[in-house]
Design a protein around this motif. Structure first.
Motif, mmCIF file in Angstrom:
data_model
loop_
_atom_site.group_PDB
_atom_site.id
_atom_site.type_symbol
_atom_site.label_atom_id
_atom_site.label_comp_id
_atom_site.label_asym_id
_atom_site.label_seq_id
_atom_site.Cartn_x
_atom_site.Cartn_y
_atom_site.Cartn_z
ATOM 1 N N GLN A 96 0.827 -1.203 0.000
ATOM 2 C CA GLN A 96 0.000 0.000 0.000
ATOM 3 C C GLN A 96 0.866 1.259 0.000
ATOM 4 O O GLN A 96 0.463 2.318 0.488
ATOM 5 C CB GLN A 96 -0.974 -0.031 1.187
ATOM 6 N N LEU A 97 2.070 1.101 -0.571
ATOM 7 C CA LEU A 97 2.976 2.213 -0.870
ATOM 8 C C LEU A 97 3.376 3.014 0.368
ATOM 9 O O LEU A 97 3.549 4.234 0.313
ATOM 10 C CB LEU A 97 2.340 3.137 -1.924
ATOM 11 N N TYR A 98 3.531 2.327 1.466
ATOM 12 C CA TYR A 98 4.019 2.908 2.713
ATOM 13 C C TYR A 98 3.169 4.089 3.181
ATOM 14 O O TYR A 98 3.670 5.053 3.772
ATOM 15 C CB TYR A 98 5.481 3.331 2.573
ATOM 16 N N SER A 99 1.879 4.001 2.925
ATOM 17 C CA SER A 99 0.958 5.016 3.432
ATOM 18 C C SER A 99 0.951 4.989 4.955
ATOM 19 O O SER A 99 1.188 3.944 5.564
ATOM 20 C CB SER A 99 -0.449 4.752 2.891
ATOM 21 N N GLN A 100 0.683 6.119 5.581
ATOM 22 C CA GLN A 100 0.658 6.162 7.041
ATOM 23 C C GLN A 100 -0.630 5.596 7.614
ATOM 24 O O GLN A 100 -0.748 5.430 8.833
ATOM 25 C CB GLN A 100 0.862 7.608 7.516
ATOM 26 N N ALA A 101 -1.591 5.278 6.745
ATOM 27 C CA ALA A 101 -2.827 4.615 7.162
ATOM 28 C C ALA A 101 -3.100 3.479 6.177
ATOM 29 O O ALA A 101 -3.313 3.726 4.988
ATOM 30 C CB ALA A 101 -3.995 5.600 7.190
ATOM 31 N N VAL A 102 -3.053 2.235 6.658
ATOM 32 C CA VAL A 102 -3.216 1.078 5.783
ATOM 33 C C VAL A 102 -4.343 0.185 6.302
ATOM 34 O O VAL A 102 -4.716 0.248 7.481
ATOM 35 C CB VAL A 102 -1.908 0.251 5.677
ATOM 36 N N THR A 103 -4.862 -0.635 5.392
ATOM 37 C CA THR A 103 -5.892 -1.610 5.752
ATOM 38 C C THR A 103 -5.289 -3.001 5.730
ATOM 39 O O THR A 103 -4.726 -3.422 4.714
ATOM 40 C CB THR A 103 -7.073 -1.549 4.772
ATOM 41 N N HIS A 104 -5.379 -3.688 6.844
ATOM 42 C CA HIS A 104 -4.849 -5.053 6.956
ATOM 43 C C HIS A 104 -6.008 -6.025 6.754
ATOM 44 O O HIS A 104 -6.907 -6.112 7.599
ATOM 45 C CB HIS A 104 -4.231 -5.256 8.339
ATOM 46 N N PRO A 105 -6.015 -6.782 5.658
ATOM 47 C CA PRO A 105 -7.163 -7.662 5.374
ATOM 48 C C PRO A 105 -7.343 -8.791 6.377
ATOM 49 O O PRO A 105 -8.435 -9.357 6.472
ATOM 50 C CB PRO A 105 -6.847 -8.207 3.984
ATOM 51 N N CYS A 106 -6.297 -9.106 7.141
ATOM 52 C CA CYS A 106 -6.389 -10.207 8.099
ATOM 53 C C CYS A 106 -6.831 -9.760 9.484
ATOM 54 O O CYS A 106 -7.156 -10.604 10.322
ATOM 55 C CB CYS A 106 -5.051 -10.929 8.206
ATOM 56 N N TYR A 107 -6.848 -8.467 9.735
ATOM 57 C CA TYR A 107 -7.333 -7.961 11.010
ATOM 58 C C TYR A 107 -8.863 -7.877 10.985
ATOM 59 O O TYR A 107 -9.457 -7.634 9.932
ATOM 60 C CB TYR A 107 -6.764 -6.575 11.295
ATOM 61 N N PRO A 108 -9.526 -8.050 12.136
ATOM 62 C CA PRO A 108 -10.989 -7.908 12.186
ATOM 63 C C PRO A 108 -11.426 -6.519 11.738
ATOM 64 O O PRO A 108 -10.701 -5.533 11.913
ATOM 65 C CB PRO A 108 -11.315 -8.141 13.663
ATOM 66 N N ALA A 109 -12.619 -6.438 11.163
ATOM 67 C CA ALA A 109 -13.089 -5.196 10.548
ATOM 68 C C ALA A 109 -13.206 -4.044 11.537
ATOM 69 O O ALA A 109 -13.062 -2.881 11.157
ATOM 70 C CB ALA A 109 -14.422 -5.443 9.859
ATOM 71 N N ASP A 110 -13.473 -4.315 12.801
ATOM 72 C CA ASP A 110 -13.654 -3.247 13.775
ATOM 73 C C ASP A 110 -12.422 -3.042 14.657
ATOM 74 O O ASP A 110 -12.519 -2.532 15.771
ATOM 75 C CB ASP A 110 -14.879 -3.522 14.652
#
Length: 340
Positions: A96-110
């Motif tokens: 995700q190009l070293y963005s300071q805010a990323v989404t981890h698909p393996c972490y729970p949604a909340d």
């Protein structure tokens, strides 16, 4: 480390030699059990095989109790639970190009957390993902995505299933013969397997059940899993990734299938003994695993038996003498009292 874990498992399960209730050492005549270990920094697979091991660094010869064992054993550094989770997050950040805010698909949604880049990229296992230039003080915000398919894709990116210079490989170009026999999976494998069954209610005894259980865990929110496993709060966000990793490693990496996966026993202990490589290492150092077969003998030597018999007879004689003496003293006392 993997070979010592194998020694521990089979020693505790008495697959090398067994002490019978009649006081004799016996060869149980049972096949050995393979060992699957999932530690913090590395994971190991070890099993006895008669197949040719094409990589000399992945074979070990042992002679124990008069029996020769040819082992395939390999330790995959950076594929232990802690280092894998760190490498997976670094892989996600890089993708995700070293963005300071990323989404981890393996972490729970909340679920979300923040950490400094320096805390993430502080291991040799993540150097390939480290940005250039690098500022360790940058704050990274990670939010959960709860997406099983994307999680599988990112976890698979930590492995390399392509190039293989041997007749067959597990992953990362490492040779592995075809798996044979029964296996015991311990350390983190046991805890992940137990968690999957606890949260999903699925008895994980087949590849399909493992996939179904992993999908179910990855679809749950942090709040939902907390209600089902409140004691796991500190690591509950990692179980989706760990489950997908275990599935990828065991099925795609090691090559377990519908016929061989049910032969894996996920155990915390073998008998009453915790399983790990340390016991096998100490047994080897202390020479409690002799190369030659142990002679069949009674529990105690003839001299020891003679000593015990002598002491027992002597003790009985002393007791009898004491009882006779008390009896005579009592009789004498009663006679004196009658005379008076």
């Amino acid at each position: 480390e993997g070979a010592y874990g194998w020694v521990t498992v089979n020693y505790v399960l008495e697959n090398f030699i067994k002490y019978s209730f009649m006081g004799r050492w016996l060869s149980p005549g049972r096949p050995t059990v393979g060992a699957l270990d999932f530690g913090g920094a590395s994971t190991q697979i070890t099993f006895a095989t008669q197949q040719l091991v094409e990589d000399g660094q992945s074979t070990k010869k042992l002679r124990l109790y008069g029996q020769d064992y040819s082992l395939y054993t390999h330790s995959f550094l950076c594929y232990g639970k802690d280092q894998f989770l760190k490498a997976l997050l670094a892989h996600v950040v890089k993708s995700q190009l070293y963005s300071q805010a990323v989404t981890h698909p393996c972490y729970p949604a909340d679920y979300s957390k923040t950490l400094k880049m320096g805390k993430l990229f502080n291991s040799p296992c993540v150097l390939q993902h480290k940005p250039v230039p690098f500022n360790p003080e940058v704050i990274l915000t990670v939010r959960g995505g709860g997406n099983y398919e994307y999680c599988v894709g990112n976890v698979s990116g930590i492995f390399s299933f392509g190039s293989c210079a041997h007749s067959r490989c597990s992953f990362n170009g490492v040779f592995q013969p075809e798996i044979t026999g029964r296996f015991m999976a311990f350390s983190a494998f046991f805890y992940i397997h137990t968690f999957l069954q606890q949260i999903t209610g699925i008895t994980v005894n087949s590849p399909q059940q493992l996939e179904d259980a992993a999908k179910t865990v990855c679809s749950k929110t942090f709040s939902q899993m907390m209600l089902l496993a409140p004691k796991e709060e500190s690591r509950i966000q990692d179980y989706c990734a760990s489950s997908v990793f275990m599935r990828t490693l065991i099925l795609k990496g090691y090559g377990f299938d519908n016929s061989s996966f049910p032969l894996i026993s996920f155990q915390k202990k073998a008998g009453d003994t915790s399983v790990g490589w340390a016991l096998g290492y100490m047994l080897s150092l202390s020479n409690l695993l002799p190369a030659e077969s142990v002679a069949v003998r009674k529990a105690l030597t003839l001299g020891a038996w003679g000593t015990l018999v002598f002491l027992t007879v002597g003790l009985l004689v002393v007791i009898l003498a004491f009882l006779l003496l008390r009896s005579r003293c009592g009789t004498t006392k009663r006679r004196d009292e009658s005379a008076i």
